[in-house]
Design a protein around this motif. Structure first.
Motif, PDB file in Angstrom:
ATOM      1  N   GLY A   1      -5.879  -3.680   2.502  1.00  0.00           N
ATOM      2  CA  GLY A   1      -6.147  -4.154   1.083  1.00  0.00           C
ATOM      3  C   GLY A   1      -6.714  -3.283   0.333  1.00  0.00           C
ATOM      4  O   GLY A   1      -6.305  -2.995  -0.827  1.00  0.00           O
ATOM      5  N   LEU A   2      -7.810  -2.347   0.933  1.00  0.00           N
ATOM      6  CA  LEU A   2      -8.461  -1.306   0.389  1.00  0.00           C
ATOM      7  C   LEU A   2      -7.232  -0.454  -0.092  1.00  0.00           C
ATOM      8  O   LEU A   2      -7.089   0.020  -1.172  1.00  0.00           O
ATOM      9  CB  LEU A   2      -9.477  -0.764   1.014  1.00  0.00           C
ATOM     10  CG  LEU A   2     -10.658  -1.530   1.186  1.00  0.00           C
ATOM     11  CD1 LEU A   2     -11.536  -0.847   2.228  1.00  0.00           C
ATOM     12  CD2 LEU A   2     -11.354  -1.728  -0.028  1.00  0.00           C
ATOM     13  N   TRP A   3      -6.183  -0.068   0.484  1.00  0.00           N
ATOM     14  CA  TRP A   3      -5.043   0.850   0.285  1.00  0.00           C
ATOM     15  C   TRP A   3      -4.379   0.386  -0.784  1.00  0.00           C
ATOM     16  O   TRP A   3      -3.663   1.271  -1.709  1.00  0.00           O
ATOM     17  CB  TRP A   3      -4.393   1.292   1.530  1.00  0.00           C
ATOM     18  CG  TRP A   3      -5.327   2.618   2.184  1.00  0.00           C
ATOM     19  CD1 TRP A   3      -5.744   2.649   3.718  1.00  0.00           C
ATOM     20  CD2 TRP A   3      -5.234   3.671   1.744  1.00  0.00           C
ATOM     21  NE1 TRP A   3      -6.005   3.798   3.878  1.00  0.00           N
ATOM     22  CE2 TRP A   3      -5.865   4.583   2.846  1.00  0.00           C
ATOM     23  CE3 TRP A   3      -4.628   4.602   0.559  1.00  0.00           C
ATOM     24  CZ2 TRP A   3      -5.940   5.974   2.516  1.00  0.00           C
ATOM     25  CZ3 TRP A   3      -4.690   5.767   0.529  1.00  0.00           C
ATOM     26  CH2 TRP A   3      -5.381   6.542   1.541  1.00  0.00           C
ATOM     27  N   CYS A   4      -4.121  -0.999  -0.811  1.00  0.00           N
ATOM     28  CA  CYS A   4      -3.277  -1.312  -1.928  1.00  0.00           C
ATOM     29  C   CYS A   4      -4.089  -1.131  -3.313  1.00  0.00           C
ATOM     30  O   CYS A   4      -3.597  -0.575  -4.261  1.00  0.00           O
ATOM     31  CB  CYS A   4      -3.225  -2.843  -1.908  1.00  0.00           C
ATOM     32  SG  CYS A   4      -2.058  -3.445  -0.379  1.00  0.00           S
ATOM     33  N   VAL A   5      -5.446  -1.304  -3.375  1.00  0.00           N
ATOM     34  CA  VAL A   5      -6.309  -1.102  -4.411  1.00  0.00           C
ATOM     35  C   VAL A   5      -6.319   0.321  -4.838  1.00  0.00           C
ATOM     36  O   VAL A   5      -5.920   0.793  -5.836  1.00  0.00           O
ATOM     37  CB  VAL A   5      -7.870  -1.600  -4.348  1.00  0.00           C
ATOM     38  CG1 VAL A   5      -8.468  -1.176  -5.755  1.00  0.00           C
ATOM     39  CG2 VAL A   5      -7.782  -3.089  -3.896  1.00  0.00           C
ATOM     40  N   VAL A   6      -6.349   1.060  -3.661  1.00  0.00           N
ATOM     41  CA  VAL A   6      -6.509   2.647  -3.977  1.00  0.00           C
ATOM     42  C   VAL A   6      -5.211   3.434  -4.488  1.00  0.00           C
ATOM     43  O   VAL A   6      -5.124   4.081  -5.366  1.00  0.00           O
ATOM     44  CB  VAL A   6      -6.857   3.386  -2.893  1.00  0.00           C
ATOM     45  CG1 VAL A   6      -6.747   5.027  -2.929  1.00  0.00           C
ATOM     46  CG2 VAL A   6      -8.419   3.094  -2.232  1.00  0.00           C
TER      47      VAL A   6
ATOM     48  N   TRP B   1      -3.287   1.249  10.880  1.00  0.00           N
ATOM     49  CA  TRP B   1      -3.552  -0.051  10.857  1.00  0.00           C
ATOM     50  C   TRP B   1      -2.313  -0.985  10.853  1.00  0.00           C
ATOM     51  O   TRP B   1      -2.269  -1.961  11.453  1.00  0.00           O
ATOM     52  CB  TRP B   1      -4.423  -0.436   9.470  1.00  0.00           C
ATOM     53  CG  TRP B   1      -5.769   0.412   9.614  1.00  0.00           C
ATOM     54  CD1 TRP B   1      -5.960   1.545   8.997  1.00  0.00           C
ATOM     55  CD2 TRP B   1      -7.045   0.290  10.455  1.00  0.00           C
ATOM     56  NE1 TRP B   1      -7.085   2.011   8.810  1.00  0.00           N
ATOM     57  CE2 TRP B   1      -7.811   1.308   9.926  1.00  0.00           C
ATOM     58  CE3 TRP B   1      -7.107  -0.742  11.418  1.00  0.00           C
ATOM     59  CZ2 TRP B   1      -8.988   1.244  10.591  1.00  0.00           C
ATOM     60  CZ3 TRP B   1      -8.510  -0.708  11.899  1.00  0.00           C
ATOM     61  CH2 TRP B   1      -9.286   0.566  11.493  1.00  0.00           C
TER      62      TRP B   1
ATOM     63  N   ALA C   1       0.873  -1.152  -0.001  1.00  0.00           N
ATOM     64  CA  ALA C   1       0.011   0.009  -0.041  1.00  0.00           C
ATOM     65  C   ALA C   1       0.762   1.325  -0.090  1.00  0.00           C
ATOM     66  O   ALA C   1       0.558   2.307  -0.745  1.00  0.00           O
ATOM     67  CB  ALA C   1      -0.871  -0.106   1.099  1.00  0.00           C
TER      68      ALA C   1
ATOM     69  N   LEU D   1      -8.560  -5.804   5.877  1.00  0.00           N
ATOM     70  CA  LEU D   1      -9.472  -5.026   5.024  1.00  0.00           C
ATOM     71  C   LEU D   1      -8.978  -3.532   4.569  1.00  0.00           C
ATOM     72  O   LEU D   1      -8.881  -3.205   3.470  1.00  0.00           O
ATOM     73  CB  LEU D   1     -10.812  -4.897   5.250  1.00  0.00           C
ATOM     74  CG  LEU D   1     -11.867  -4.175   4.742  1.00  0.00           C
ATOM     75  CD1 LEU D   1     -12.069  -4.866   3.475  1.00  0.00           C
ATOM     76  CD2 LEU D   1     -13.217  -4.115   5.263  1.00  0.00           C
ATOM     77  N   ALA D   2      -8.557  -2.782   5.703  1.00  0.00           N
ATOM     78  CA  ALA D   2      -7.982  -1.503   5.393  1.00  0.00           C
ATOM     79  C   ALA D   2      -6.996  -1.457   4.590  1.00  0.00           C
ATOM     80  O   ALA D   2      -6.610  -0.694   3.446  1.00  0.00           O
ATOM     81  CB  ALA D   2      -7.899  -0.882   6.679  1.00  0.00           C
TER      82      ALA D   2
ATOM     83  N   PRO E   1      -3.277   4.286   6.109  1.00  0.00           N
ATOM     84  CA  PRO E   1      -2.607   2.777   6.443  1.00  0.00           C
ATOM     85  C   PRO E   1      -1.633   2.738   7.551  1.00  0.00           C
ATOM     86  O   PRO E   1      -1.737   1.668   8.026  1.00  0.00           O
ATOM     87  CB  PRO E   1      -2.060   2.286   5.112  1.00  0.00           C
ATOM     88  CG  PRO E   1      -1.719   3.858   4.382  1.00  0.00           C
ATOM     89  CD  PRO E   1      -2.651   4.504   4.704  1.00  0.00           C
TER      90      PRO E   1
END
Length: 283
Positions: A262-267, A229, A172, A259-260, A226
């Motif tokens: 993983g979402l930051w990896c996508v973003v 987390w 991320a 989850l947090a 991130p």
């Protein structure tokens, strides 16, 4: 009498084809160049790599035991937080500043014009981040264990948690570092634009003090990013189980951590694809 014609050679072999290096080989070579450049640059080595360990030693020596929680010291809490900050420093901060410098001094423009796969450049950056990140984490763990009595994980579950927090957090922050490298308008503003927000997020994310001691409105602010987390995941690995009472939620919330991050990896990946440029805006 006519002149004799020369006899053509019967053994004509085609010229040997020149094979260009593959993407994997170019990526490894690029990674080696990135590592040499990082460790040869004194400012990067001191500020990004050495400073977290120095701060851990200084701040850890000044912290005492946590009242009401025997066996838990401020230095142990600080160690877990500094590991998260070290991951972000060697990825987000390091990449953001370096890419800004390379874009404005023309390095990226020259690389773009070379017959080198674009993936080799980014692969080299990822190799450099991975090596520096692992070395940084090992250094911080060594300081925590040798100086402040931090206990290494004793179960497979803890080591697995440590691994996926390290990987997701590193991914991320790497993507975000590449993306934010397009934000500074000049090399002079790179440190201010990238380092200042990083420092602010550190103070809000439970790096230097327990997260429960952070004001509630700053807790909400830190939960967007991130680093909060990552530090929470590392505290679940390196602190005793009774330290969970220091968390505002009363638990480590590991599914939410995954989850947090993983979402930051996508973003972060989306931001990279949309914002990265090989030339400066004023080119």
């Amino acid at each position: 009498m006519q002149p004799t014609q020369p006899t053509p050679p019967t053994d004509i072999r085609p010229a040997q084809e020149v094979r260009l290096p593959g993407v994997g080989r170019l990526t490894l070579k690029r990674g080696a160049m990135e590592l040499k450049g990082f460790f040869r640059t004194k400012s990067q080595f001191i500020v990004i790599f050495s400073l977290p360990a120095i701060m851990l030693m200084l701040l850890g020596a000044m912290s005492g035991s946590r009242q009401g929680l025997p066996g838990i010291t401020g230095a142990q809490i600080l160690t877990a937080g500094m590991i998260g900050a070290g991951i972000m420093g060697t990825s987000f901060q390091n990449l953001g500043i370096n890419i800004t410098l390379e874009r404005h001094d023309g390095t990226l423009k020259r690389l773009y014009g070379m017959p080198m796969p674009r993936t080799a450049y980014f692969g080299g950056k990822i190799i450099q981040v991975l090596v520096c990140m692992v070395a940084e984490v090992i250094l911080l763990i060594a300081v925590g264990v040798l100086m402040f009595g931090v206990k290494l994980p004793t179960t497979v579950t803890q080591w697995l948690t440590f691994t996926w927090v390290l990987i997701l957090g590193g991914m991320a922050c790497t993507f975000l570092g590449i993306a934010i490298g397009s934000l500074p308008k000049s090399t002079r503003g790179a440190n201010a634009v990238i380092t200042l927000p990083f420092l602010i997020v550190q103070f809000c994310s439970g790096v230097y003090i327990p997260f429960s001691d952070v004001p509630w409105f700053l807790q909400i602010f830190a939960s967007i990013f991130p680093l909060k987390w990552m530090t929470q995941g590392m505290r679940s690995v390196f602190l005793p189980e009774q330290a969970v009472v220091l968390e505002p939620a009363g638990s480590w919330e590991l599914p939410m951590v995954a989850l947090a991050l993983g979402l930051w990896c996508v973003v972060g990946l989306v931001l990279c694809l949309r914002t990265f440029r090989w030339t400066a805006r004023d080119s």
